[in-house]
Every structure is written in C-alpha cells, then in structure tokens.
Design an enzyme around this catalytic site. Structure first.
Site, short mmCIF file in Angstrom:
data_model
loop_
_atom_site.label_atom_id
_atom_site.label_comp_id
_atom_site.label_asym_id
_atom_site.label_seq_id
_atom_site.Cartn_x
_atom_site.Cartn_y
_atom_site.Cartn_z
N SER A 64 0.83 -1.20 0.00
CA SER A 64 0.00 0.00 0.00
C SER A 64 0.87 1.26 0.00
CB SER A 64 -0.96 -0.05 1.19
OG SER A 64 -1.99 0.90 1.05
N ASP A 95 -9.74 -4.44 -5.45
CA ASP A 95 -9.18 -3.49 -4.49
C ASP A 95 -9.85 -2.13 -4.67
OD1 ASP A 95 -7.62 -1.81 -2.91
OD2 ASP A 95 -5.73 -2.74 -3.49
N HIS A 122 -7.86 -5.43 -0.85
CA HIS A 122 -6.62 -4.66 -0.74
C HIS A 122 -5.48 -5.40 -0.05
CE1 HIS A 122 -4.09 -1.14 -0.30
NE2 HIS A 122 -4.10 -1.25 1.02
#
Length: 320
Positions: free
Chosen positions: A146, A262, A292
């Site tokens: 991320s 996601d 995600h």
C-alpha cells in the site's frame, strides 16, 4: 489512493486544526507468537530528525540466510501483521526485517503525520543500511504494501544499486478513478490551510474479505482508529505523481501484485508501473476478486507462495 481518502469540502477548508497532536507510541497488549525455528528480535533505531523508530527481525535459528527481505507496511498497519509472511519466508531460509513508520504503532512521532513524504523514504534509507550491516553480502529485497509500496518504489528509484528486487502488494501508485484532478489540487490547499484535519479515510471492511481480519483491525491497539491528517494524504498524492513521472527509470527486478477488487488503491497503478519500468525482469500478478490486503485475504497462502517462488528464483541457496 484510498477511496474517499480526502473528503474535500468548504467545511474542510474552514475547519480548525486538530487539538494538540499525540506523539506517544502505541504498545502491544498481548505477546507476539514466535514461529518455530525463528529467532525474533525487537529494537529501535534513530530515524531522520532523531525520532525513535521501532524495528523487528525474524531470522532462521541455524544456517546462513539466503537473502534479506525488508517489509514496509502501509496505513492502518504495522510490523506484527506480517508474522505469517515472515514465518513462510524464514522457512525458506530468508531473514526478514521490518520497521514501523514514524507516527505509526510503536514508533515515535505525531500519529500518522508526515511533514514531507521524503521523510519516509529517508527513514527507509537508514533502515536498509542497518539491514545490510546485519546481513553482510546478502541480497536485499524490498516488500512494500500500500503506502509502503510507494515508499519502497521511490527508494528503489533513487537507490537501485542497494536492492536486488522489489515486491509490491497493492501499492499506492496512482489515485483512484474517483479522485478527480480538482480534488487532488484542493488536497494541497487543505494541506496548507488545515494540515491536521482528519480527512485521510479508509474503511476497514475494504481491506479484507475475511471478517476476522476486519474485527482484529478494529480492536488492534497498534492501529490508529479514525482518520489520518490531510497533510499525509496530500503528501501521498504528491508521491504518486512523482512515481508516475519516473516509473520508466525503475531498473530493479519487479513483482507487482494487486487484487482486482481493491477499492483502496488503484490496480491500474501496478499495471502501469510494470508496463513502463525499464527492467526486463518484471511480473504483474492480478488476483481476481481479492481486496486490498493481499497477505490477509482468505487466499493469502497462494499470494505468499507466489512471492516465495519469485524470491527463490532470484536468490540462490548459500553454499554449505
């Protein structure tokens, strides 16, 4: 970028800064289980500007590691959440090292605050140097999830000779389709006028399809509950813009992984990085229907196995 990460309205522009920020680090409330055949060590080091940053390592109890893997977490995240991944890597002969971002979990600093995104990258530079000193002569791979993927990508762009490969998990490389150019421009305005406004939003239910993972996130004392500051969101958007302009410079071996469902980071960012990177050793793994947080999805065994196979193909076993 996180969906609805910067909720920019006239009310936001007029809002006052948040109350005096906390710099206190969070604490773990229960002991961390240590995988078998693993030597686990916790500690700290001085980051950029002198902040004390938490670090941890998982290493095989016997023999020389074949390589080192540095784990860089994202928002609403911390080092302990990678114990399962670390266990799988240690079983394959890797040493795993992680640190927690300034303002996150057990590291010092205002909670989830960064003045400049480069501070994250500068902290990573210091940490890579520490890992290289602890694992002399060993290949070093970066794993970034991320926002940690954006940090790792920027580091690899600036210091390609220091890493042997880059693994990205749902990296924050491109704003979502719902983030318009106007909203991006306005994020800079809010970042200047009210930088500590709590506008950086991400819903726990969008991290994983596993309800147990979501419940653990909501009760985890190492995860900041609530929204993060506007400044951090604006700095992340700037980092994405920089990566977009420089992605053709990326020279290190690359594995980019993204779930097609996601809703927090844009899968197109991973695809575009792989398509444009200068390296010829580049792979894009799309996971149909996954959310995600790939290493916390119900299918995480497949994701981790793919990572291990990629690393093994690029990390010869040490000579006995």
């Amino acid at each position: 970028m996180f969906r609805s990460a910067l909720v920019l309205t006239l009310v936001s522009l007029l809002s006052a800064c948040a109350a005096a920020p906390s710099r206190a680090a969070a604490v773990r409330t229960t002991p961390l289980p240590v995988p078998a055949n693993t030597r686990y060590v916790e500690g700290s080091f001085s980051g950029t500007g002198g902040l004390k940053l938490y670090e941890a390592s998982w290493r095989p109890t016997s023999g020389e590691p074949r390589a080192a893997v540095i784990v860089m977490h994202g928002l609403k995240d911390h080092a302990d959440r990678y114990t399962e991944l670390a266990s799988a890597l240690v079983a394959e002969g890797y040493a795993v090292h992680a640190f927690e971002l300034r303002g996150h979990a057990r590291s010092e600093g205002e909670r989830v605050w960064v003045e400049r995104f480069d501070e994250y990258v500068e902290d990573m530079k210091l940490f890579v140097q520490r890992v290289k000193a602890k694992e002399p002569g060993k290949p070093v791979f970066l794993f970034g999830h991320s926002m940690g993927g954006a940090i790792s990508t920027l580091y690899a762009l600036d210091h390609p000779a220091q890493v042997n490969g880059l693994i990205l998990s749902a990296a924050a490389l491109k704003p979502g389709k719902d983030i318009s150019g106007f909203r991006i421009a306005m994020s800079g305005v809010v970042s200047t006028l009210s930088p500590r406004s709590k506008l950086l939003e991400s819903e726990d239910t969008l991290f994983s399809r596993d309800p147990q993972v979501v419940a653990q996130m909501k009760s985890d004392p190492l995860i900041l509950q609530g929204n993060g500051p506007a400044r951090t969101g604006a700095e992340l958007l700037k980092a994405m813009e920089t990566i977009g302009k420089r992605r053709a410079e990326l020279k290190v071996p690359l594995l980019a992984m993204h779930g097609t469902a996601d809703a927090l980071t844009n899968p197109e960012g991973s695809a575009e990085l792989v398509a444009n990177a200068a390296t010829t050793d580049k792979t894009l793994n799309r996971y149909e229907g996954l959310y995600h947080d790939l290493v916390h999805e119900p299918e995480r065994a497949k994701v981790i196995a793919d990572m291990v196979a990629w690393l093994n193909a690029r990390s010869p076993l040490p000579v006995p």
